[in-house]
Design an enzyme around this catalytic site. Structure first.
Site, short mmCIF file in Angstrom:
data_model
loop_
_atom_site.label_atom_id
_atom_site.label_comp_id
_atom_site.label_asym_id
_atom_site.label_seq_id
_atom_site.Cartn_x
_atom_site.Cartn_y
_atom_site.Cartn_z
N ARG A 100 -30.59 15.78 -76.18
CA ARG A 100 -32.02 15.56 -75.95
C ARG A 100 -32.44 14.43 -76.88
O ARG A 100 -32.36 14.59 -78.11
CB ARG A 100 -32.82 16.83 -76.24
CG ARG A 100 -34.32 16.59 -76.32
CD ARG A 100 -35.13 17.86 -76.33
NE ARG A 100 -35.16 18.48 -75.02
CZ ARG A 100 -36.04 19.40 -74.64
NH1 ARG A 100 -36.98 19.82 -75.48
NH2 ARG A 100 -36.01 19.91 -73.42
N HIS A 127 -35.45 14.49 -66.90
CA HIS A 127 -35.15 15.87 -67.35
C HIS A 127 -34.38 16.55 -66.21
O HIS A 127 -34.92 17.44 -65.53
CB HIS A 127 -36.46 16.58 -67.67
CG HIS A 127 -36.29 17.80 -68.54
ND1 HIS A 127 -35.06 18.26 -68.97
CD2 HIS A 127 -37.21 18.67 -69.05
CE1 HIS A 127 -35.24 19.34 -69.70
NE2 HIS A 127 -36.53 19.61 -69.78
N GLN A 130 -34.06 20.40 -65.90
CA GLN A 130 -35.31 21.02 -65.45
C GLN A 130 -35.44 20.88 -63.93
O GLN A 130 -35.77 21.84 -63.24
CB GLN A 130 -36.49 20.33 -66.15
CG GLN A 130 -37.83 20.94 -65.80
CD GLN A 130 -37.97 22.34 -66.35
OE1 GLN A 130 -37.78 22.57 -67.54
NE2 GLN A 130 -38.30 23.30 -65.49
N ASP A 221 -47.33 19.24 -65.67
CA ASP A 221 -46.65 19.19 -66.96
C ASP A 221 -47.69 18.76 -67.99
O ASP A 221 -48.80 18.33 -67.62
CB ASP A 221 -45.47 18.20 -66.88
CG ASP A 221 -44.63 18.15 -68.16
OD1 ASP A 221 -44.77 19.07 -69.01
OD2 ASP A 221 -43.84 17.20 -68.33
N CYS A 260 -42.92 23.13 -66.22
CA CYS A 260 -41.65 23.21 -66.96
C CYS A 260 -41.81 23.93 -68.29
O CYS A 260 -40.82 24.42 -68.84
CB CYS A 260 -41.09 21.80 -67.17
SG CYS A 260 -42.24 20.72 -68.05
N ARG A 288 -33.26 27.84 -65.64
CA ARG A 288 -32.66 26.78 -66.46
C ARG A 288 -31.21 27.15 -66.79
O ARG A 288 -30.31 26.34 -66.69
CB ARG A 288 -33.46 26.59 -67.76
CG ARG A 288 -34.84 25.97 -67.58
CD ARG A 288 -34.75 24.55 -67.10
NE ARG A 288 -33.91 23.76 -67.97
CZ ARG A 288 -34.32 23.15 -69.09
NH1 ARG A 288 -35.59 23.21 -69.43
NH2 ARG A 288 -33.49 22.44 -69.84
N1 CP Z 1 -38.89 22.90 -70.28
C1 CP Z 1 -38.24 22.57 -71.40
O1 CP Z 1 -37.39 21.69 -71.44
O2 CP Z 1 -38.59 23.33 -72.48
P1 CP Z 1 -38.15 23.03 -73.98
O3 CP Z 1 -38.78 21.74 -74.41
O4 CP Z 1 -38.67 24.21 -74.78
O5 CP Z 1 -36.66 22.95 -74.05
N1 NVA Z 2 -42.71 15.86 -70.33
C1 NVA Z 2 -42.47 16.78 -71.40
C2 NVA Z 2 -41.48 17.83 -70.98
C3 NVA Z 2 -41.20 18.90 -72.00
C4 NVA Z 2 -40.17 19.87 -71.54
C5 NVA Z 2 -41.99 16.05 -72.63
O1 NVA Z 2 -41.17 15.13 -72.49
O2 NVA Z 2 -42.45 16.37 -73.72
#
Ligand code: CP
Ligand code: NVA
Length: 302
Positions: A100, A127, A130, A221, A260, A288
């Site tokens: 990430r 993502h 997701q 989101d 998400c 997930r």
């Molecule tokens: N939806 C998602 O990716 O959640 P987190 O940021 O908690 O991993």
């Molecule tokens: N769009 C959000 C998704 C979090 C899971 C972010 O990148 O923070």
């Protein structure tokens, strides 16, 4: 399939196979309890996480594998040593990398310089894990995804991009409604529209919230993603009409709500909707793990 960097890299057959394997693993977890026996996965996170971190860790455990979580006490990847050295060193010991990152180029660098599969656990652009869980969730509610009308409302972001590619490849009709200036990336729009045309789906972009009419599910989101420095007051003023609330659900005729998570109640969605009867958020969260396990089994199982 060597990596999972973006859903756009998957063919329709690969995406359909991943979703069906996810369902199979979800239904018969015991049959997969040794699928990753002897395998180790390193998880590199530059940003916070609840769902992604926990679902990978527990998911890998359920497949009989081992995972090691590395947070970035030393700052972003590439500061203490180059991303290429990270990738090459981790490849000496681990069988896969889950990452990430802020920049999507960091994930591409891990894939380029490592010799093991890399799974994108969220970047500024995509993502994919997701998106897989979201289409798995929709496929549990609808027999034929090509008949589903999904709307995404809010900020055009990494989650939107993965939904756009997934919908386009699966032939799901998707309407993306964002305030002016907050549309998804232009190149992603062009590529996703071409994929949608190829697979018989429709991808519509709009800034008119009245285009919400006639949708089965509404997805939103956060209005400010991790790494964005936007001012909340400015964003709230601009995004107000795009809040998902019971009136918008009614206007759409939507039975289902998706997010998400993490969700900000009273901001992009009202509490009655996110916590209401038609909310699929915990199905998405649970899925997930099953979707990611399908990716891990596909990339790693002997
Ligand atoms: N939806 C998602 O990716 O959640 P987190 O940021 O908690 O991993
Ligand atoms: N769009 C959000 C998704 C979090 C899971 C972010 O990148 O923070």
């Amino acid at each position: 399939m060597n990596h999972l960097l973006s859903i756009k890299d998957l063919s329709q057959a690969q995406l359909v196979d991943l979703l069906s394997l996810a369902k199979e693993i979800k239904a018969n977890p015991k049959q997969y309890q040794n699928a990753l026996a002897g395998k180790s996965v390193v998880m590199l996170f530059e940003k916070p996480s609840l769902r992604t971190r926990v679902s990978f860790d527990i998911g890998i455990n359920k497949l009989g594998g081992h995972c090691l979580y590395l947070d970035q006490q030393n700052g972003a990847l590439g500061k203490r040593e180059p991303v290429s050295d990270f990738a090459a060193n981790i490849s000496c010991w681990a069988d896969a990398i889950v990452a990430r990152t802020f920049a999507h180029s960091t994930i591409e660098g891990l894939a380029e310089h490592g010799s093991v599969p890399v799974i994108n656990a969220l970047s500024d652009m995509y993502h994919p894990c997701q998106g897989l869980a979201d289409f798995l969730t929709l496929s549990e509610q609808f027999d034929d995804l090509s008949k589903v009308n999904l709307a995404y409302v809010g900020d055009g972001n990494n989650v939107t991009h993965s939904l756009m590619y997934g919908a386009a490849i699966l032939g799901v009709n998707l309407t993306v409604i964002c305030p002016q200036g907050h549309f998804p990336d232009g190149q992603v729009v062009v590529e996703a529209q071409a994929l949608a045309a190829k697979h018989g789906g429709k991808l519509v972009l709009s800034s008119d919230i009245n285009d919400i009419a006639n949708h089965d599910a509404i997805y939103t989101d956060t209005w400010i993603s991790m790494g964005d420095n936007a001012d909340l007051a400015d964003i709230k003023a601009k995004f107000g009409p795009y809040q998902v609330n019971s009136e918008l659900m009614q206007q759409a005729g939507a039975n289902f709500f998706m997010h998400c998570l993490p969700a900000y109640r009273g901001v992009e969605v009202t509490a009655d909707v996110v916590d209401g009867e038609g909310s699929l958020i915990l199905h998405q969260a649970e899925n997930r793990m099953h979707a990611q396990n399908a990716v891990l089994v596909t990339l790693l199982a002997d």
